[in-house]
Design a protein around this motif. Structure first.
Motif, PDB file in Angstrom:
ATOM      1  N   ALA A  17     -71.325-153.496  32.329  1.00 28.14           N
ATOM      2  CA  ALA A  17     -71.862-152.605  34.017  1.00 28.14           C
ATOM      3  C   ALA A  17     -70.383-152.101  33.835  1.00 28.14           C
ATOM      4  O   ALA A  17     -70.522-151.143  35.086  1.00 28.14           O
ATOM      5  CB  ALA A  17     -71.621-153.575  35.557  1.00 28.14           C
ATOM      6  N   LEU A  18     -69.014-152.077  33.275  1.00 28.16           N
ATOM      7  CA  LEU A  18     -68.198-151.619  33.430  1.00 28.16           C
ATOM      8  C   LEU A  18     -67.921-150.557  32.106  1.00 28.16           C
ATOM      9  O   LEU A  18     -66.860-149.784  33.153  1.00 28.16           O
ATOM     10  CB  LEU A  18     -66.997-152.762  33.620  1.00 28.16           C
ATOM     11  CG  LEU A  18     -66.910-154.157  34.028  1.00 28.16           C
ATOM     12  CD1 LEU A  18     -65.633-154.767  33.738  1.00 28.16           C
ATOM     13  CD2 LEU A  18     -66.910-153.599  35.648  1.00 28.16           C
ATOM     14  N   MET A  19     -68.969-150.544  31.554  1.00 28.40           N
ATOM     15  CA  MET A  19     -69.123-149.181  30.368  1.00 28.40           C
ATOM     16  C   MET A  19     -68.853-148.021  31.334  1.00 28.40           C
ATOM     17  O   MET A  19     -69.954-147.604  31.681  1.00 28.40           O
ATOM     18  CB  MET A  19     -69.707-149.491  29.787  1.00 28.40           C
ATOM     19  CG  MET A  19     -69.132-150.098  28.448  1.00 28.40           C
ATOM     20  SD  MET A  19     -70.046-150.955  26.921  1.00 28.40           S
ATOM     21  CE  MET A  19     -69.721-149.354  26.045  1.00 28.40           C
ATOM     22  N   SER A  20     -68.093-146.485  30.487  1.00 31.00           N
ATOM     23  CA  SER A  20     -67.935-145.373  31.106  1.00 31.00           C
ATOM     24  C   SER A  20     -69.440-145.072  30.002  1.00 31.00           C
ATOM     25  O   SER A  20     -69.878-145.525  29.579  1.00 31.00           O
ATOM     26  CB  SER A  20     -67.223-144.638  30.660  1.00 31.00           C
ATOM     27  OG  SER A  20     -66.672-144.806  28.823  1.00 31.00           O
ATOM     28  N   GLU A  21     -69.928-143.331  30.616  1.00 29.11           N
ATOM     29  CA  GLU A  21     -71.665-143.543  30.342  1.00 29.11           C
ATOM     30  C   GLU A  21     -70.843-142.473  28.806  1.00 29.11           C
ATOM     31  O   GLU A  21     -71.467-142.825  27.667  1.00 29.11           O
ATOM     32  CB  GLU A  21     -71.903-141.931  30.878  1.00 29.11           C
ATOM     33  CG  GLU A  21     -72.223-142.503  31.650  1.00 29.11           C
ATOM     34  CD  GLU A  21     -73.505-141.560  32.439  1.00 29.11           C
ATOM     35  OE1 GLU A  21     -74.320-140.462  31.535  1.00 29.11           O
ATOM     36  OE2 GLU A  21     -74.300-141.572  32.912  1.00 29.11           O
ATOM     37  N   ALA A  22     -69.723-142.595  28.494  1.00 24.77           N
ATOM     38  CA  ALA A  22     -69.248-141.684  27.256  1.00 24.77           C
ATOM     39  C   ALA A  22     -68.550-143.120  26.419  1.00 24.77           C
ATOM     40  O   ALA A  22     -68.692-143.148  25.197  1.00 24.77           O
ATOM     41  CB  ALA A  22     -67.573-141.413  27.025  1.00 24.77           C
ATOM     42  N   GLY A  23     -69.201-144.317  26.887  1.00 22.51           N
ATOM     43  CA  GLY A  23     -68.509-145.574  25.949  1.00 22.51           C
ATOM     44  C   GLY A  23     -67.513-146.696  25.950  1.00 22.51           C
ATOM     45  O   GLY A  23     -67.253-147.554  25.145  1.00 22.51           O
ATOM     46  N   GLY A  24     -66.775-145.650  26.856  1.00 22.92           N
ATOM     47  CA  GLY A  24     -65.231-146.400  26.665  1.00 22.92           C
ATOM     48  C   GLY A  24     -65.288-147.921  27.935  1.00 22.92           C
ATOM     49  O   GLY A  24     -66.997-148.281  28.807  1.00 22.92           O
ATOM     50  N   SER A  25     -64.435-148.688  27.250  1.00 20.54           N
ATOM     51  CA  SER A  25     -64.935-150.196  28.184  1.00 20.54           C
ATOM     52  C   SER A  25     -64.777-150.499  29.266  1.00 20.54           C
ATOM     53  O   SER A  25     -66.103-150.954  29.566  1.00 20.54           O
ATOM     54  CB  SER A  25     -64.342-151.206  27.078  1.00 20.54           C
ATOM     55  OG  SER A  25     -62.856-150.838  26.944  1.00 20.54           O
ATOM     56  N   ILE A  26     -63.576-149.680  29.830  1.00 20.50           N
ATOM     57  CA  ILE A  26     -63.299-149.997  31.237  1.00 20.50           C
ATOM     58  C   ILE A  26     -63.504-148.561  31.394  1.00 20.50           C
ATOM     59  O   ILE A  26     -62.667-147.919  31.535  1.00 20.50           O
ATOM     60  CB  ILE A  26     -62.682-151.148  31.675  1.00 20.50           C
ATOM     61  CG1 ILE A  26     -63.150-152.289  30.970  1.00 20.50           C
ATOM     62  CG2 ILE A  26     -62.685-151.130  32.659  1.00 20.50           C
ATOM     63  CD1 ILE A  26     -61.998-153.566  31.015  1.00 20.50           C
ATOM     64  N   ASP A  27     -64.383-148.635  32.879  1.00 21.41           N
ATOM     65  CA  ASP A  27     -64.240-146.595  33.449  1.00 21.41           C
ATOM     66  C   ASP A  27     -63.860-146.887  34.843  1.00 21.41           C
ATOM     67  O   ASP A  27     -63.838-147.849  35.137  1.00 21.41           O
ATOM     68  CB  ASP A  27     -65.707-146.944  33.647  1.00 21.41           C
ATOM     69  CG  ASP A  27     -65.926-144.643  33.945  1.00 21.41           C
ATOM     70  OD1 ASP A  27     -65.924-144.229  33.508  1.00 21.41           O
ATOM     71  OD2 ASP A  27     -65.694-144.977  35.752  1.00 21.41           O
ATOM     72  N   ALA A  28     -62.727-146.804  34.962  1.00 19.55           N
ATOM     73  CA  ALA A  28     -61.923-147.101  36.208  1.00 19.55           C
ATOM     74  C   ALA A  28     -62.590-146.609  37.423  1.00 19.55           C
ATOM     75  O   ALA A  28     -62.770-147.114  38.309  1.00 19.55           O
ATOM     76  CB  ALA A  28     -60.457-145.854  36.252  1.00 19.55           C
ATOM     77  N   ASP A  29     -63.637-145.534  37.275  1.00 18.81           N
ATOM     78  CA  ASP A  29     -64.172-144.676  38.242  1.00 18.81           C
ATOM     79  C   ASP A  29     -65.535-145.762  39.216  1.00 18.81           C
ATOM     80  O   ASP A  29     -65.699-145.660  39.907  1.00 18.81           O
ATOM     81  CB  ASP A  29     -65.007-143.669  38.352  1.00 18.81           C
ATOM     82  CG  ASP A  29     -64.003-142.398  38.616  1.00 18.81           C
ATOM     83  OD1 ASP A  29     -62.986-142.411  39.471  1.00 18.81           O
ATOM     84  OD2 ASP A  29     -64.444-141.726  38.091  1.00 18.81           O
ATOM     85  N   ILE A  30     -65.961-146.716  37.754  1.00 22.42           N
ATOM     86  CA  ILE A  30     -66.850-147.765  37.632  1.00 22.42           C
ATOM     87  C   ILE A  30     -66.539-148.670  38.488  1.00 22.42           C
ATOM     88  O   ILE A  30     -66.827-149.290  39.232  1.00 22.42           O
ATOM     89  CB  ILE A  30     -67.435-148.445  36.491  1.00 22.42           C
ATOM     90  CG1 ILE A  30     -68.443-146.549  36.260  1.00 22.42           C
ATOM     91  CG2 ILE A  30     -68.623-149.367  36.918  1.00 22.42           C
ATOM     92  CD1 ILE A  30     -68.972-146.677  34.922  1.00 22.42           C
ATOM     93  N   ILE A  31     -64.823-149.602  38.271  1.00 19.99           N
ATOM     94  CA  ILE A  31     -64.945-150.784  38.532  1.00 19.99           C
ATOM     95  C   ILE A  31     -64.362-150.527  39.882  1.00 19.99           C
ATOM     96  O   ILE A  31     -64.414-151.714  40.878  1.00 19.99           O
ATOM     97  CB  ILE A  31     -63.527-151.348  37.583  1.00 19.99           C
ATOM     98  CG1 ILE A  31     -63.216-152.511  37.829  1.00 19.99           C
ATOM     99  CG2 ILE A  31     -62.363-150.555  37.689  1.00 19.99           C
ATOM    100  CD1 ILE A  31     -62.842-153.197  36.525  1.00 19.99           C
TER     101      ILE A  31
END
Ligand code: UDP
Length: 244
Positions: A17-31
């Motif tokens: 749920a925290l991943m960015s669409e590009a596959g980054g492990s923790i997306d700052a905006d999502i979190i």
């Protein structure tokens, strides 16, 4: 203050749920977005316990299939959940929401050890408690950890976050005419292998009579609407077959 349907909930987010669409492990905006939804609940007086998985970083079973020792890989997976928990604690604190990470594995220079009574006290004081390191044991998942903590803290409801509306007869992203279930029993979910959560987690919730709401928490304000009484997602509860 609006009347809410629950005073204490346990929210389970998968690591993905925290991943960015590009596959980054923790997306700052999502979190940040998730943290803001959680803060809104806390502002309404709802006590929130949170379990975040680690699948965005590492899953023990995957590493074991590559040849790593299973216990070691599960320990790595549990540590991955601590990383996610720390990221969420930080995001909540940035919004002015007090939060505490409590770990089932002892790493108390980084976060608190999980002590049930202390966790409940934090919740009573309005702090979001993020339960990290799963159950502290290998061969379990964070779904099981979420069920366990929900029972231990006497949560009135467990919410399992999914990317889809709720529980379906098959994966709605793959099967076009998959049937949506607004309500079902734990036994139906188990018998039909509906892939909602692993069996241990479902059985724990069933046997301890914790209702579970499966819903898309990525829809803005969805959890708040649920707390205000709207029927959102799917409700899984204990059916008559197990009522003693
Ligand atoms: N894990 C574990 N014991 C637990 C909880 C988790 O060993 O009680 C490990 C396991 O390796 C798991 C990983 O931590 O694969 C990450 O958790 P999970 O796969 O449940 O994360 P999610 O799929 O929810 O992101």
């Amino acid at each position: 203050m609006t009347k809410m349907i629950c005073q204490r909930i346990l929210l389970k987010l998968s690591g993905e749920a925290l991943m960015s669409e590009a596959g980054g492990s923790i997306d700052a905006d999502i979190i940040k977005r998730l943290a803001s939804e959680i803060k809104d609940l806390s502002d309404q007086g709802i006590q929130v316990g949170l379990v975040i998985g680690g699948g965005n970083i590492l899953r023990g079973a995957d590493k074991a299939s590559e040849g790593l020792d299973r216990v070691t890989s599960d320990q790595m997976g549990m540590l991955a959940t601590v990383i996610n928990a720390l990221a969420m604690q930080d995001a909540l604190e940035h919004l002015g929401q007090q939060a505490r990470v409590m770990s089932a594995l002892k790493i108390n220079q980084v976060c608190e050890d999980y002590i049930r009574r202390r966790a409940v006290r934090h919740l009573e004081k309005g702090r979001v408690v993020i339960f990290a390191a799963g159950t502290g044991n290998p061969f379990f998942t964070t779904d099981s950890a979420a069920s366990l903590r929900a029972i231990e803290i006497n949560a009135e409801l467990m919410i399992k976050a999914t990317k889809v509306k709720g529980v379906y007869s098959a994966d709605p992203e793959k099967v076009k005419d998959a049937k949506f279930y607004p309500r079902l029993t734990y036994d139906e979910a188990l018998d039909q292998r509906l892939n909602v959560m692993d069996t241990t987690a479902l059985v724990l919730c069933r046997d301890n009579n914790i209702p579970m709401r499966v819903m898309n928490v990525f829809e803005k304000g969805a959890i708040m609407k649920l707390m205000m009484g709207e029927e959102i997602g799917s409700l899984i509860e204990r059916g008559t077959r197990n009522d003693q």
